[in-house]
Design a protein around this motif. Sequence first.
Motif, PDB file in Angstrom:
ATOM      1  N   PHE B  14       0.831  -1.208   0.000  1.00  0.00           N
ATOM      2  CA  PHE B  14       0.000   0.000   0.000  1.00  0.00           C
ATOM      3  C   PHE B  14       0.865   1.257   0.000  1.00  0.00           C
ATOM      4  CE2 PHE B  14      -3.350  -2.923   1.561  1.00  0.00           C
ATOM      5  CZ  PHE B  14      -4.330  -2.605   0.613  1.00  0.00           C
ATOM      6  N   VAL B  15       2.049   1.194   0.615  1.00  0.00           N
ATOM      7  CA  VAL B  15       2.930   2.372   0.573  1.00  0.00           C
ATOM      8  C   VAL B  15       3.342   2.653  -0.876  1.00  0.00           C
ATOM      9  CG1 VAL B  15       5.279   3.142   1.140  1.00  0.00           C
ATOM     10  CG2 VAL B  15       3.799   2.197   2.930  1.00  0.00           C
ATOM     11  N   LYS B  16       3.671   1.585  -1.607  1.00  0.00           N
ATOM     12  CA  LYS B  16       4.056   1.773  -3.022  1.00  0.00           C
ATOM     13  C   LYS B  16       2.886   2.385  -3.798  1.00  0.00           C
ATOM     14  CE  LYS B  16       7.651  -1.787  -3.678  1.00  0.00           C
ATOM     15  NZ  LYS B  16       7.481  -2.624  -2.439  1.00  0.00           N
ATOM     16  N   ALA B  33      -7.057  -0.242   1.851  1.00  0.00           N
ATOM     17  CA  ALA B  33      -6.132  -0.550   2.965  1.00  0.00           C
ATOM     18  C   ALA B  33      -6.905  -0.728   4.263  1.00  0.00           C
ATOM     19  CB  ALA B  33      -5.114   0.576   3.096  1.00  0.00           C
ATOM     20  N   THR B  34      -7.859   0.144   4.484  1.00  0.00           N
ATOM     21  CA  THR B  34      -8.581   0.066   5.772  1.00  0.00           C
ATOM     22  C   THR B  34      -9.591  -1.061   5.790  1.00  0.00           C
ATOM     23  OG1 THR B  34     -10.074   1.719   4.863  1.00  0.00           O
ATOM     24  CG2 THR B  34      -8.357   2.508   6.341  1.00  0.00           C
ATOM     25  N   SER B  35      -9.739  -1.746   4.651  1.00  0.00           N
ATOM     26  CA  SER B  35     -10.649  -2.907   4.635  1.00  0.00           C
ATOM     27  C   SER B  35      -9.872  -4.205   4.642  1.00  0.00           C
ATOM     28  CB  SER B  35     -11.513  -2.878   3.361  1.00  0.00           C
ATOM     29  OG  SER B  35     -12.174  -1.660   3.241  1.00  0.00           O
ATOM     30  N   HIS B  36      -8.550  -4.116   4.464  1.00  0.00           N
ATOM     31  CA  HIS B  36      -7.784  -5.349   4.298  1.00  0.00           C
ATOM     32  C   HIS B  36      -7.814  -6.169   5.589  1.00  0.00           C
ATOM     33  CE1 HIS B  36      -4.552  -8.139   3.534  1.00  0.00           C
ATOM     34  NE2 HIS B  36      -4.490  -7.706   2.256  1.00  0.00           N
ATOM     35  N   PRO B  37      -8.159  -7.457   5.529  1.00  0.00           N
ATOM     36  CA  PRO B  37      -8.350  -8.253   6.755  1.00  0.00           C
ATOM     37  C   PRO B  37      -7.080  -8.445   7.573  1.00  0.00           C
ATOM     38  CG  PRO B  37      -8.474  -9.646   4.801  1.00  0.00           C
ATOM     39  CD  PRO B  37      -8.446  -8.250   4.311  1.00  0.00           C
ATOM     40  N   SER B  38      -5.897  -8.299   6.946  1.00  0.00           N
ATOM     41  CA  SER B  38      -4.688  -8.584   7.742  1.00  0.00           C
ATOM     42  C   SER B  38      -3.899  -7.337   8.050  1.00  0.00           C
ATOM     43  CB  SER B  38      -3.790  -9.567   6.970  1.00  0.00           C
ATOM     44  OG  SER B  38      -4.478 -10.756   6.755  1.00  0.00           O
ATOM     45  N   LEU B  66      -7.938   7.972   7.337  1.00  0.00           N
ATOM     46  CA  LEU B  66      -6.746   7.142   7.613  1.00  0.00           C
ATOM     47  C   LEU B  66      -6.261   7.366   9.041  1.00  0.00           C
ATOM     48  CD1 LEU B  66      -4.839   5.129   6.313  1.00  0.00           C
ATOM     49  CD2 LEU B  66      -3.393   7.031   5.567  1.00  0.00           C
ATOM     50  N   ARG B  67      -6.329   8.613   9.460  1.00  0.00           N
ATOM     51  CA  ARG B  67      -5.906   8.883  10.861  1.00  0.00           C
ATOM     52  C   ARG B  67      -6.833   8.179  11.851  1.00  0.00           C
ATOM     53  NH1 ARG B  67      -4.897  15.066   9.740  1.00  0.00           N
ATOM     54  NH2 ARG B  67      -2.672  15.101   9.257  1.00  0.00           N
ATOM     55  N   LEU B  68      -8.101   8.129  11.513  1.00  0.00           N
ATOM     56  CA  LEU B  68      -9.047   7.428  12.393  1.00  0.00           C
ATOM     57  C   LEU B  68      -8.630   5.979  12.553  1.00  0.00           C
ATOM     58  CD1 LEU B  68     -11.856   7.301  13.875  1.00  0.00           C
ATOM     59  CD2 LEU B  68     -12.776   6.557  11.655  1.00  0.00           C
ATOM     60  N   VAL B  92     -15.929  -1.298   9.037  1.00  0.00           N
ATOM     61  CA  VAL B  92     -16.538  -1.281  10.378  1.00  0.00           C
ATOM     62  C   VAL B  92     -15.902  -2.365  11.231  1.00  0.00           C
ATOM     63  CG1 VAL B  92     -18.663  -1.703  11.663  1.00  0.00           C
ATOM     64  CG2 VAL B  92     -18.715  -0.345   9.547  1.00  0.00           C
ATOM     65  N   LEU B  93     -15.759  -3.565  10.637  1.00  0.00           N
ATOM     66  CA  LEU B  93     -15.146  -4.690  11.382  1.00  0.00           C
ATOM     67  C   LEU B  93     -13.730  -4.316  11.789  1.00  0.00           C
ATOM     68  CD1 LEU B  93     -15.008  -7.660  12.303  1.00  0.00           C
ATOM     69  CD2 LEU B  93     -14.246  -8.225   9.991  1.00  0.00           C
ATOM     70  N   LYS B  94     -12.989  -3.764  10.833  1.00  0.00           N
ATOM     71  CA  LYS B  94     -11.582  -3.389  11.132  1.00  0.00           C
ATOM     72  C   LYS B  94     -11.536  -2.384  12.268  1.00  0.00           C
ATOM     73  CE  LYS B  94      -8.402  -3.850   8.981  1.00  0.00           C
ATOM     74  NZ  LYS B  94      -8.099  -5.272   9.320  1.00  0.00           N
TER      75      LYS B  94
END
Lengths: 313, 221, 46
Positions: B14-16, B33-38, B66-68, B92-94
């Motif tokens: 994700f940084v790339k 990124a904020t949805s990715h399970p890992s 993203l800050r959240l 929401v899960l994350k």
Amino acid sequence: ASDAIFYYDEAAQSKFQKEKPWANDPHYFKRVKISALALLKMVVHARSGGTIEVMGLMQGKTDGDAIIVMDAFALPVEGTETRVNAQADAYEYMVDYSQTNKQAGRLENVVGWYHSHPGYGCWLSGIDVSTQMLNQQFQEPFLAVVIDPTRTVSAGKVEIGAFRTYPEGYKPPDDPVSEYQTIPLNKIEDFGVHCKQYYALDITYFKSSLDCHLLDLLWNKYWVNTLSSSPLLGNGDYVAGQISDLAEKLEQAENHLAHTRYGPSLMPSHQRKKEEESQLAKITRDSAKITVEQVHGLMSQVIKDILFNSVRQ
Amino acid sequence: MDIEERQAEIIDHFVKQATANKDAALGSIIAEATSHPSLFAFSEILAVPNVAELEGTENTVILDLLRLFAHGTWSDFKSNAGHLPHLVPDQVLKLKQLTVLTLAETNKVLPYDLLMLELDVANVRELEDFLINECMYAGIVRGKLDQLRRCFEVQFAAGRDLRPGQLGSMIQTLSNWLGTSDSLLVSIQEKIKWADTMSELDNKHRKDLEDRVEDVKKSLS
Amino acid sequence: ESSLLRQVSSLLRRLPAIESEKFQDDFMMEYNDTLLITYLAMFTNC
């Protein structure tokens, strides 16, 4: 080279068996080498017995005046006080196990038996001596090993003894010099009566290269487990037993002193003096040993508390 | 495998992507990124210059989101929902998983009631399923569910991204720890030295005594 | 390095390792028991 010890030379073993050098020297075997695998199996098995005695057999070979224990297996019996039962119950199992081993390419023969003395030290009781003498008549070379799982936890090192009995009626030339150990009052008689009928062998350990590798892998886990356990918590009953045993011994010593005070003329003074000292000196040594183990346990608790509980966010 | 090892590659990925995109295009990357399970850490992505440049633009809401996820909790989202984009169920899960990590930072014993309140969970069964399936199996916490006392005992919780100003207190805690360990080591060494001295004195005393006994015996004889 | 900082933060959050009244009670009980045993041993020595 370190693995060479695991090589089993059947011809050499059968030649040695024929020569029977132990037949004319009751003190022939002087050393025992125990493999890491056998030691772990025996100690874990002894520990699993809790306060009950458990027993098993050891397999291995001989090398000059040393008996080498390669492996060990538990027998499905409990309590060795009933020697005859132990044999009858376990005999079939023993034979099956040994034969299957041979088929699997493990050529070692049974070279001894081990059993546990939970909490009362490593020595041979009367019935142990007769069991071992019988074994040495018919299954030579044969070794008796005793493990104390409770004291192993308390002292933080394996409490183990390896012994061989003398033939009937044989008088050992000198007193057996063995490491001092605390014998509970209710076992003292059984210990004292037979302690001259056997001798202790010197025990060393060895590991295979695979053992080394596996133990390295387990080192962190072992260390964390050690760090997060406390002998004070696990051995409360044992310590309580030791202290009440001490109290009884003190009681006995006091009675003994009273008698000697009334009858000093019966015993020559220097012998009486020696007698008193040895009894009281032993009691003092016992109490010091218990205390040292307790203080060690407490020190580790205090250090852990300071290291891991005194830091605040 | 440790949670950090697992998510290192994902962070790199994700940084790339964030480095290669700008402005509104970052929205979909951040959402992914904020949805990715890992993935449970976002400070590396926050540190990408393109993302920082979103500050003060019409896409600043992406940066706030993203800050959240880097520092905030589900309650924070609810109290600012008006200023933040709508969250998909994975987000929401994350966020709820991250809320558990934040709660675990301050307390080792987390009452079920507090967890149900903070996570908007209706009953204990649902809560325990969430803790087991979404938190323990994900490897971000380890602990014990005590149904009798209705609490979750935390043994391990993965670290969240550091909040601004948190580094100072961490350094302070570490130096306290180091100081305590050093003083413990010094006192142990002193005690060892003391014990050695005492045993030498004892031996000397015993020897003196034995010599005197010998002398007396000689004189008697 | 953020990853390292997160791990340090997680480790520090675990300190103090155990902090409860019950633990303190047990700990002090153990402490006193051992001191008593030491005292008795010194008595025996004397």
